[in-house]
Design a protein around this motif. Structure first.
Motif, PDB file in Angstrom:
ATOM      1  N   MET A 157       0.837  -1.153   0.000  1.00 22.81           N
ATOM      2  CA  MET A 157       0.000   0.000   0.000  1.00 22.81           C
ATOM      3  C   MET A 157       0.893   1.229   0.000  1.00 22.81           C
ATOM      4  N   THR A 158       0.310   2.391  -0.297  1.00 27.85           N
ATOM      5  CA  THR A 158       1.059   3.639  -0.406  1.00 27.85           C
ATOM      6  C   THR A 158       0.412   4.726   0.440  1.00 27.85           C
ATOM      7  N   ASP A 159       1.258   5.461   1.162  1.00 29.04           N
ATOM      8  CA  ASP A 159       0.795   6.654   1.878  1.00 29.04           C
ATOM      9  C   ASP A 159       0.948   7.820   0.907  1.00 29.04           C
ATOM     10  N   ASP A 160      -0.166   8.379   0.455  1.00 27.55           N
ATOM     11  CA  ASP A 160      -0.085   9.431  -0.564  1.00 27.55           C
ATOM     12  C   ASP A 160      -0.398  10.825  -0.049  1.00 27.55           C
ATOM     13  N   LYS A 161      -0.523  10.979   1.273  1.00 20.44           N
ATOM     14  CA  LYS A 161      -0.788  12.307   1.832  1.00 20.44           C
ATOM     15  C   LYS A 161       0.118  12.576   3.024  1.00 20.44           C
ATOM     16  N   ALA A 162       0.554  13.800   3.169  1.00 18.76           N
ATOM     17  CA  ALA A 162       1.347  14.219   4.324  1.00 18.76           C
ATOM     18  C   ALA A 162       0.398  14.800   5.366  1.00 18.76           C
ATOM     19  N   ASP A 163      -0.463  13.937   5.912  1.00 23.75           N
ATOM     20  CA  ASP A 163      -1.491  14.406   6.848  1.00 23.75           C
ATOM     21  C   ASP A 163      -1.307  13.885   8.274  1.00 23.75           C
ATOM     22  N   GLY A 164      -0.163  13.223   8.554  1.00 19.45           N
ATOM     23  CA  GLY A 164       0.087  12.697   9.891  1.00 19.45           C
ATOM     24  C   GLY A 164      -0.619  11.382  10.168  1.00 19.45           C
ATOM     25  N   ARG A 165      -1.291  10.830   9.157  1.00 17.80           N
ATOM     26  CA  ARG A 165      -1.963   9.535   9.311  1.00 17.80           C
ATOM     27  C   ARG A 165      -1.343   8.556   8.317  1.00 17.80           C
ATOM     28  N   CYS A 166      -1.045   7.355   8.794  1.00 18.64           N
ATOM     29  CA  CYS A 166      -0.468   6.318   7.945  1.00 18.64           C
ATOM     30  C   CYS A 166      -1.487   5.201   7.764  1.00 18.64           C
ATOM     31  N   PRO A 167      -1.723   4.757   6.524  1.00 16.57           N
ATOM     32  CA  PRO A 167      -2.678   3.685   6.293  1.00 16.57           C
ATOM     33  C   PRO A 167      -2.147   2.351   6.811  1.00 16.57           C
ATOM     34  N   ARG A 168      -3.072   1.474   7.198  1.00 18.66           N
ATOM     35  CA  ARG A 168      -2.728   0.118   7.622  1.00 18.66           C
ATOM     36  C   ARG A 168      -3.911  -0.793   7.315  1.00 18.66           C
ATOM     37  N   LEU A 169      -3.654  -2.074   7.254  1.00 13.68           N
ATOM     38  CA  LEU A 169      -4.716  -3.054   7.072  1.00 13.68           C
ATOM     39  C   LEU A 169      -5.306  -3.407   8.426  1.00 13.68           C
ATOM     40  N   THR A 170      -6.614  -3.540   8.486  1.00 15.13           N
ATOM     41  CA  THR A 170      -7.300  -3.973   9.696  1.00 15.13           C
ATOM     42  C   THR A 170      -8.257  -5.080   9.305  1.00 15.13           C
ATOM     43  N   ALA A 171      -8.234  -6.178  10.053  1.00 17.37           N
ATOM     44  CA  ALA A 171      -9.128  -7.297   9.779  1.00 17.37           C
ATOM     45  C   ALA A 171      -9.892  -7.656  11.046  1.00 17.37           C
ATOM     46  N   GLN A 172     -11.194  -7.827  10.904  1.00 22.32           N
ATOM     47  CA  GLN A 172     -12.021  -8.278  12.021  1.00 22.32           C
ATOM     48  C   GLN A 172     -12.104  -9.790  11.957  1.00 22.32           C
ATOM     49  N   LEU A 173     -11.900 -10.424  13.087  1.00 17.71           N
ATOM     50  CA  LEU A 173     -11.937 -11.872  13.170  1.00 17.71           C
ATOM     51  C   LEU A 173     -13.357 -12.348  13.464  1.00 17.71           C
ATOM     52  N   ILE A 174     -13.621 -13.600  13.143  1.00 23.26           N
ATOM     53  CA  ILE A 174     -14.941 -14.180  13.390  1.00 23.26           C
ATOM     54  C   ILE A 174     -15.366 -13.975  14.841  1.00 23.26           C
ATOM     55  N   SER A 175     -14.426 -14.086  15.786  1.00 20.79           N
ATOM     56  CA  SER A 175     -14.743 -13.945  17.208  1.00 20.79           C
ATOM     57  C   SER A 175     -15.052 -12.515  17.621  1.00 20.79           C
ATOM     58  N   GLY A 176     -14.766 -11.550  16.730  1.00 20.02           N
ATOM     59  CA  GLY A 176     -14.997 -10.148  17.042  1.00 20.02           C
ATOM     60  C   GLY A 176     -13.738  -9.378  17.358  1.00 20.02           C
ATOM     61  N   GLY A 177     -12.600 -10.056  17.517  1.00 15.90           N
ATOM     62  CA  GLY A 177     -11.337  -9.372  17.744  1.00 15.90           C
ATOM     63  C   GLY A 177     -10.807  -8.776  16.444  1.00 15.90           C
ATOM     64  N   TYR A 178      -9.693  -8.068  16.526  1.00 19.59           N
ATOM     65  CA  TYR A 178      -9.082  -7.432  15.361  1.00 19.59           C
ATOM     66  C   TYR A 178      -7.597  -7.756  15.292  1.00 19.59           C
TER      67      TYR A 178
END
Length: 57
Positions: free
Chosen positions: A1-22
């Motif tokens: 993935m690419t961070d295309d903005k200088a906004d102080g936020r970095c993208p990341r992947l987040t996945a929700q698990l069947i149990s409800g955890g992340y």
């Protein structure tokens, strides 16, 4: 993935698990950084849904 903005936020992947955890990948940054990221779930608790989120960087 690419961070295309200088906004102080970095993208990341987040996945929700069947149990409800992340699980989250590390963030990608600063601006114009491109890096491969993945998330893994335990065999007994598979991923239900995945998407992008942001973390401060």
């Amino acid at each position: 993935m690419t961070d295309d903005k200088a906004d102080g936020r970095c993208p990341r992947l987040t996945a929700q698990l069947i149990s409800g955890g992340y699980v989250h990948s590390a963030g990608v940054g600063p601006k114009d950084s491109t890096q491969y990221r993945e998330v893994r779930a335990p065999a007994d608790n598979p991923i239900y849904v995945a998407g992008l989120s942001w973390v401060s960087c």
